[in-house]
Design a protein around this motif. Structure first.
Motif, mmCIF file in Angstrom:
data_model
loop_
_atom_site.group_PDB
_atom_site.id
_atom_site.type_symbol
_atom_site.label_atom_id
_atom_site.label_comp_id
_atom_site.label_asym_id
_atom_site.label_seq_id
_atom_site.Cartn_x
_atom_site.Cartn_y
_atom_site.Cartn_z
ATOM 1 N N LYS A 195 41.591 31.110 35.844
ATOM 2 C CA LYS A 195 41.178 32.069 35.048
ATOM 3 C C LYS A 195 40.104 32.937 35.492
ATOM 4 N N MET A 196 39.101 32.327 36.413
ATOM 5 C CA MET A 196 38.136 33.308 37.122
ATOM 6 C C MET A 196 38.753 34.158 37.741
ATOM 7 N N LYS A 197 39.837 34.057 38.349
ATOM 8 C CA LYS A 197 40.509 35.203 39.313
ATOM 9 C C LYS A 197 41.161 36.083 38.416
ATOM 10 N N SER A 198 41.388 35.849 37.315
ATOM 11 C CA SER A 198 42.179 36.893 36.332
ATOM 12 C C SER A 198 41.161 38.052 35.868
ATOM 13 N N PHE A 199 39.917 37.803 36.063
ATOM 14 C CA PHE A 199 38.937 38.619 35.473
ATOM 15 C C PHE A 199 38.484 39.618 36.877
ATOM 16 N N VAL A 200 38.650 41.162 36.497
ATOM 17 C CA VAL A 200 38.414 42.123 37.599
ATOM 18 C C VAL A 200 36.795 42.230 37.597
ATOM 19 N N PRO A 201 36.098 42.010 38.637
ATOM 20 C CA PRO A 201 34.758 42.248 38.915
ATOM 21 C C PRO A 201 34.528 43.916 38.778
ATOM 22 N N GLN A 202 33.382 44.415 38.347
ATOM 23 C CA GLN A 202 33.161 45.788 38.265
ATOM 24 C C GLN A 202 33.391 46.454 39.441
ATOM 25 N N GLY A 203 32.866 45.968 40.780
ATOM 26 C CA GLY A 203 33.007 46.775 42.018
ATOM 27 C C GLY A 203 34.704 46.865 42.372
ATOM 28 N N THR A 204 35.379 45.537 42.378
ATOM 29 C CA THR A 204 36.801 45.886 42.315
ATOM 30 C C THR A 204 37.431 46.963 41.405
ATOM 31 N N TYR A 205 36.857 46.858 40.214
ATOM 32 C CA TYR A 205 37.431 47.912 39.145
ATOM 33 C C TYR A 205 37.272 49.530 39.801
ATOM 34 N N TYR A 206 35.939 49.583 40.147
ATOM 35 C CA TYR A 206 35.733 50.976 40.621
ATOM 36 C C TYR A 206 36.584 51.277 41.821
ATOM 37 N N ARG A 207 37.218 50.282 42.523
ATOM 38 C CA ARG A 207 38.130 50.813 43.662
ATOM 39 C C ARG A 207 39.416 51.346 43.024
ATOM 40 N N TYR A 208 39.721 50.660 41.884
ATOM 41 C CA TYR A 208 40.910 51.213 41.353
ATOM 42 C C TYR A 208 40.891 52.486 40.558
ATOM 43 N N SER A 253 36.211 45.527 28.179
ATOM 44 C CA SER A 253 37.462 45.564 27.983
ATOM 45 C C SER A 253 38.039 44.103 28.251
ATOM 46 N N GLN A 254 37.060 43.349 29.004
ATOM 47 C CA GLN A 254 37.307 41.924 29.031
ATOM 48 C C GLN A 254 36.687 40.850 28.226
ATOM 49 N N MET A 255 35.722 41.459 27.731
ATOM 50 C CA MET A 255 34.683 40.405 26.846
ATOM 51 C C MET A 255 35.633 40.044 25.710
ATOM 52 N N GLY A 256 35.418 38.749 25.611
ATOM 53 C CA GLY A 256 36.137 37.914 24.577
ATOM 54 C C GLY A 256 37.718 37.562 24.752
ATOM 55 N N LYS A 257 38.003 37.801 26.008
ATOM 56 C CA LYS A 257 39.607 37.442 26.294
ATOM 57 C C LYS A 257 39.697 35.996 27.005
ATOM 58 N N GLU A 258 40.788 35.356 26.700
ATOM 59 C CA GLU A 258 40.844 34.182 27.599
ATOM 60 C C GLU A 258 41.414 34.415 28.690
ATOM 61 N N MET A 259 41.971 35.475 29.043
ATOM 62 C CA MET A 259 42.368 35.929 30.375
ATOM 63 C C MET A 259 41.939 37.286 30.637
ATOM 64 N N GLY A 260 41.625 37.567 31.952
ATOM 65 C CA GLY A 260 40.972 38.855 32.602
ATOM 66 C C GLY A 260 42.232 39.996 32.528
ATOM 67 N N LEU A 261 41.907 41.144 33.321
ATOM 68 C CA LEU A 261 42.894 42.258 33.342
ATOM 69 C C LEU A 261 43.421 42.319 34.985
ATOM 70 N N GLN A 262 43.503 41.083 35.555
ATOM 71 C CA GLN A 262 43.641 41.424 37.055
ATOM 72 C C GLN A 262 45.250 41.652 36.988
ATOM 73 N N GLU A 263 46.111 41.228 36.165
ATOM 74 C CA GLU A 263 47.705 41.511 36.324
ATOM 75 C C GLU A 263 48.000 43.018 36.313
ATOM 76 N N PHE A 264 47.149 43.793 35.626
ATOM 77 C CA PHE A 264 47.382 45.550 35.517
ATOM 78 C C PHE A 264 47.135 45.891 36.426
ATOM 79 N N PHE A 265 46.363 45.528 37.599
ATOM 80 C CA PHE A 265 46.013 46.148 38.595
ATOM 81 C C PHE A 265 46.641 45.912 40.136
ATOM 82 N N ASN A 266 47.695 44.916 39.804
ATOM 83 C CA ASN A 266 48.561 44.462 41.216
ATOM 84 C C ASN A 266 49.321 45.866 41.404
#
Length: 288
Positions: A10-23, A275-288
């Motif tokens: 579950k932790m790995k599914s959430f995108v950190p802010q720094g990673t998001y900026y790269r995308y 955009s990830q607040m209140g979610k059971e899983m993060g948005l990692q799948e959308f940035f693959n």
């Protein structure tokens, strides 16, 4: 995540802010002015027939203007006297996190005051907004589904996009007596299922681990509530993206009103936390 949290999947599914900026960082930043400058943004959206808040007038460079027409102080005063809404919204040309928003409140027929109690007219605006650029907008009236939770604010939907797709959405509910719904100003964000428009069962605040299953003030529960205009909101965002192919990832702030959805603003560098607040899983799948 807390130090003792152990669900690594579950932790790995959430995108950190720094990673998001790269995308999300755009190769050509020159196009940011199209949406960062609220005047250009409003004119561009109107040109493409996309709904945005109605403007009464703007004050820029010491001049009043409505559309392409310059206004005299007398004409501005007549516009103000002809307004019947409870509030006039005032927005700075650039700014985020509700830092550039204030309101004028109705005190009588055609009579409005600011937070200091000063009567609003052209002379007052020149004095208080000297060397500043502001937009004066019509109040939006929200539809009853989201308004019932907190009628003091227009509770907007933050729609996060990546490339040409909607990847997440969350409704921001303001607090009682506030006029903005920003989570940095005490609001609660509730994630929304982008396939069905259904709210998740709880919301969260910034820097607060509490799961709010109901609005803290109205005590209405979020579970089993559907945003009835969600399909129109999603279609509107997807349509706007076709006219704006310059950005990797932006956040739309959309209001659901009695006349349908309205784009309040579009944000570059909108961040991924909301955009990830209140979610059971993060948005990692959308940035693959």
């Amino acid at each position: 995540f807390l130090k003792d949290y152990s669900d690594k999947h579950k932790m790995k599914s959430f995108v950190p802010q720094g990673t998001y900026y790269r995308y999300s960082t755009d190769k050509d930043l020159r196009y940011h002015v199209l949406i960062d400058d609220k005047i250009i943004f409003h004119d561009l959206m109107s040109h493409y027939g996309l709904p945005v808040p109605e403007r009464y007038f703007i004050f820029r460079g010491g001049f009043f203007r409505r559309g392409a027409d310059l206004l005299t102080d007398k004409e501005v005063d007549l516009i103000i006297k002809g307004i019947s809404d409870e509030r006039i919204f005032v927005k700075r040309f650039t700014g985020g996190a509700a830092t550039g928003v204030s309101i004028f409140t109705k005190k009588g027929v055609g009579l409005y005051v600011d937070k200091d109690g000063d009567v609003v007219n052209a002379t007052m605006i020149r004095r208080k907004y000297h060397n500043q650029d502001f937009i004066f907008e019509k109040q939006l009236v929200q539809e009853p589904i989201l308004s019932q939770f907190n009628p003091d604010t227009v509770n907007t939907i933050r729609v996060l996009t990546f490339k040409d797709k909607v990847i997440s959405a969350a409704v921001r509910f303001g607090g009682k007596g506030l006029f903005v719904d920003n989570t940095a100003k005490g609001g609660v964000a509730v994630s929304l299922d982008i396939d069905t428009g259904k709210l998740q069962s709880f919301g969260m605040r910034e820097y607060d681990l509490t799961h709010y299953t109901e609005h803290p003030d109205s005590h209405l529960k979020f579970e089993n509530i559907y945003v009835t205009q969600w399909s129109e909101v999603k279609s509107l965002v997807e349509k706007a993206l076709k006219y704006l192919p310059y950005y990797n990832s932006v956040g739309f702030d959309v209001a659901t009103t009695v006349n349908g959805p309205v784009i309040i603003e579009i944000n570059t560098g909108s961040g991924v936390y909301l955009s990830q607040m209140g979610k059971e899983m993060g948005l990692q799948e959308f940035f693959n």
